[in-house]
Scaffold this active site. Structure first.
Site, mmCIF file in Angstrom:
data_model
loop_
_atom_site.group_PDB
_atom_site.id
_atom_site.type_symbol
_atom_site.label_atom_id
_atom_site.label_comp_id
_atom_site.label_asym_id
_atom_site.label_seq_id
_atom_site.Cartn_x
_atom_site.Cartn_y
_atom_site.Cartn_z
ATOM 1 N N ASP A 65 0.877 -1.131 -0.027
ATOM 2 C CA ASP A 65 -0.022 0.080 -0.118
ATOM 3 C C ASP A 65 0.930 1.344 0.151
ATOM 4 O OD1 ASP A 65 1.064 0.115 2.702
ATOM 5 O OD2 ASP A 65 -0.884 -0.057 3.567
ATOM 6 N N GLY A 66 2.299 1.198 0.060
ATOM 7 C CA GLY A 66 3.113 2.374 -0.041
ATOM 8 C C GLY A 66 3.867 2.825 1.254
ATOM 9 N N GLU A 67 3.200 2.131 2.319
ATOM 10 C CA GLU A 67 3.979 2.605 3.439
ATOM 11 C C GLU A 67 5.276 1.837 3.811
ATOM 12 O OE1 GLU A 67 1.020 1.358 6.515
ATOM 13 O OE2 GLU A 67 -0.539 2.549 6.010
ATOM 14 N N GLN A 123 11.170 26.290 2.026
ATOM 15 C CA GLN A 123 10.006 26.793 2.774
ATOM 16 C C GLN A 123 10.317 27.299 4.110
ATOM 17 O OE1 GLN A 123 7.079 27.174 1.032
ATOM 18 N NE2 GLN A 123 5.720 28.070 2.467
ATOM 19 N N LYS A 173 16.967 38.819 -7.989
ATOM 20 C CA LYS A 173 16.119 37.811 -8.741
ATOM 21 C C LYS A 173 14.897 37.635 -8.055
ATOM 22 C CE LYS A 173 15.953 33.012 -7.298
ATOM 23 N NZ LYS A 173 16.573 31.785 -7.063
ATOM 24 N N ARG A 183 11.153 35.696 -7.741
ATOM 25 C CA ARG A 183 10.402 34.534 -8.119
ATOM 26 C C ARG A 183 8.789 34.590 -7.925
ATOM 27 N NH1 ARG A 183 11.696 28.873 -8.529
ATOM 28 N NH2 ARG A 183 13.848 29.120 -7.887
ATOM 29 N N GLY A 202 16.844 24.396 -12.500
ATOM 30 C CA GLY A 202 17.764 24.908 -13.017
ATOM 31 C C GLY A 202 17.309 26.450 -13.820
ATOM 32 N N GLY A 203 16.223 26.930 -13.614
ATOM 33 C CA GLY A 203 15.673 28.012 -13.968
ATOM 34 C C GLY A 203 16.589 29.078 -13.558
ATOM 35 N N THR A 204 17.006 29.193 -12.168
ATOM 36 C CA THR A 204 17.862 30.372 -12.058
ATOM 37 C C THR A 204 19.122 30.412 -12.428
ATOM 38 O OG1 THR A 204 16.928 30.056 -9.532
ATOM 39 C CG2 THR A 204 18.821 30.977 -9.520
HETATM 40 C C1 R5P Z 1 16.724 29.830 -3.872
HETATM 41 O O1 R5P Z 1 16.589 30.650 -3.125
HETATM 42 C C2 R5P Z 1 17.726 28.873 -4.060
HETATM 43 O O2 R5P Z 1 18.931 29.628 -3.513
HETATM 44 C C3 R5P Z 1 18.106 28.364 -5.515
HETATM 45 O O3 R5P Z 1 18.558 29.623 -6.237
HETATM 46 C C4 R5P Z 1 16.980 27.841 -6.072
HETATM 47 O O4 R5P Z 1 16.438 26.869 -5.272
HETATM 48 C C5 R5P Z 1 17.255 27.080 -7.213
HETATM 49 O O5 R5P Z 1 15.888 26.620 -7.918
HETATM 50 P P1 R5P Z 1 15.855 26.456 -9.646
HETATM 51 O O6 R5P Z 1 16.789 25.799 -10.158
HETATM 52 O O7 R5P Z 1 14.442 25.860 -9.712
HETATM 53 O O8 R5P Z 1 15.886 27.897 -10.097
#
Ligand code: R5P
Length: 309
Positions: A51-53, A112, A205, A207, A238-240
């Site tokens: 069941d995934g446990e 978070q 930056k 977000r 990798g967006g950052t």
């Molecule tokens: C954000 O504050 C972290 O230091 C990283 O820059 C971030 O978690 C990188 O996330 P992603 O690769 O999705 O842009």
């Protein structure tokens, strides 16, 4: 005469100080920790019920040990692996182990670390509180997202910094700049710069907290004809790094190198980063990838020495 620990099991006589127990995908680290510190090492048994446990089991009698060092690479499958960790802590506590030191080289949920939007949990605090409540005496992690937020009641929280290792990797360079992709990681490049004596800066930056979309504002920064080393804690989508590279290249940087502690590399982030013009990707072994070139084990062991002395 050599004391047989099995014979002493029922007397609750402690015959060994610490045992190192690691989850199967962390046993390379477990072995190195145990060998360096001269301790016994076991690999925990794990399975998943239909069941995934999650199921975990110590393969030996741990009650003859006074303390436990529990090592868990908590990524990928972070939800499952956190549950496994909690089961292992609680079982050890239940069996009377006094000192339980946890090593989670990558700490899931650490980003978070505040309530960004009304109604959200501070997930980092939830995880730390649970580990502490279940009986962890201390938690060691590597390059936690925000060290100031890394604290819990009744559990020592230790952040191992890999910045000396990054400086060693970069080595002697001239005409180079260290760059943080946002102001939140500026302290990281500053620390690496202290070892190398090369200039450092950051980008601005933003977000979108709902869509996750990243925008960056180039600030006054002279990277023309220079090699730029972007240093960050995490590469997730990798967006950052991609956005930072686009900006740096448009500003005249000759080469851009990405260095990060925890490489999650989601949705082929590595291919997309390389296509965007990143010359190389360097990651640590907190999450093993083909880009792992920095090994944090000895730094973790140094922190453990301070706890078990
Ligand atoms: C954000 O504050 C972290 O230091 C990283 O820059 C971030 O978690 C990188 O996330 P992603 O690769 O999705 O842009």
């Amino acid at each position: 005469m050599r004391i047989n620990p099995l014979k002493l099991r029922n007397t609750h006589l402690i015959v060994e100080k610490y045992l190192v127990a690691s989850f199967p995908w962390s046993s390379d680290m477990g072995n190195e920790v145990a060998n360096t510190l001269g301790l016994n090492h076991v690999t925990l048994e794990t399975k998943q019920f239909p069941d995934g446990e999650s199921y975990i089991r110590y393969p030996i009698d741990i009650t003859t040990y006074e303390g436990l060092i529990l090592i868990q690479r908590a990524y990928p499958e972070q939800n499952n692996r956190l549950i496994q960790t909690m089961l292992a802590i609680h079982a050890a506590r239940d069996m009377g182990i006094k000192n339980i030191h946890i090593v989670l080289p990558y700490l899931p949920y650490s980003r978070q670390d505040k309530r960004f939007r009304d109604g959200e949990p501070i997930s980092l605090n939830t995880i730390l509180s649970l580990l502490s409540l279940l009986g962890a005496s201390s938690l060691i992690t590597v390059d936690v997202h925000k060290p100031d937020a890394f604290k819990a009641p009744n559990m020592r929280c230790i952040n191992v910094e890999p910045f000396d290792l990054y400086a060693g990797k970069i080595g002697n360079v001239s005409n180079a700049v260290l760059l943080s992709p946002d102001i939140g990681s500026l302290w990281r490049v500053k620390k690496v710069s202290e070892y190398l004596g090369i200039p450092f800066s950051y980008l601005e930056k933003f977000r979108d907290r709902v869509t996750g979309e990243i925008t960056m504002k180039p600030k006054e920064l002279d990277v023309t004809g220079k090699e730029v080393f972007i240093i960050d804690d995490i590469i997730a989508t990798g967006g950052t790094i991609i956005e930072a590279t686009r900006i740096l290249k448009s500003m005249g940087a000759t080469r851009v190198y990405a260095i990060a502690t925890h490489c999650l590399l989601l949705n082929m982030a590595d291919s997309r980063m390389l296509e965007a013009g990143v010359s190389s990707i360097t990651c640590s072994n907190t999450i093993p990838t083909k880009y792992t070139e920095v090994y944090v084990n000895q730094s973790v062991i140094k922190a453990l020495r301070g706890l078990i002395a």
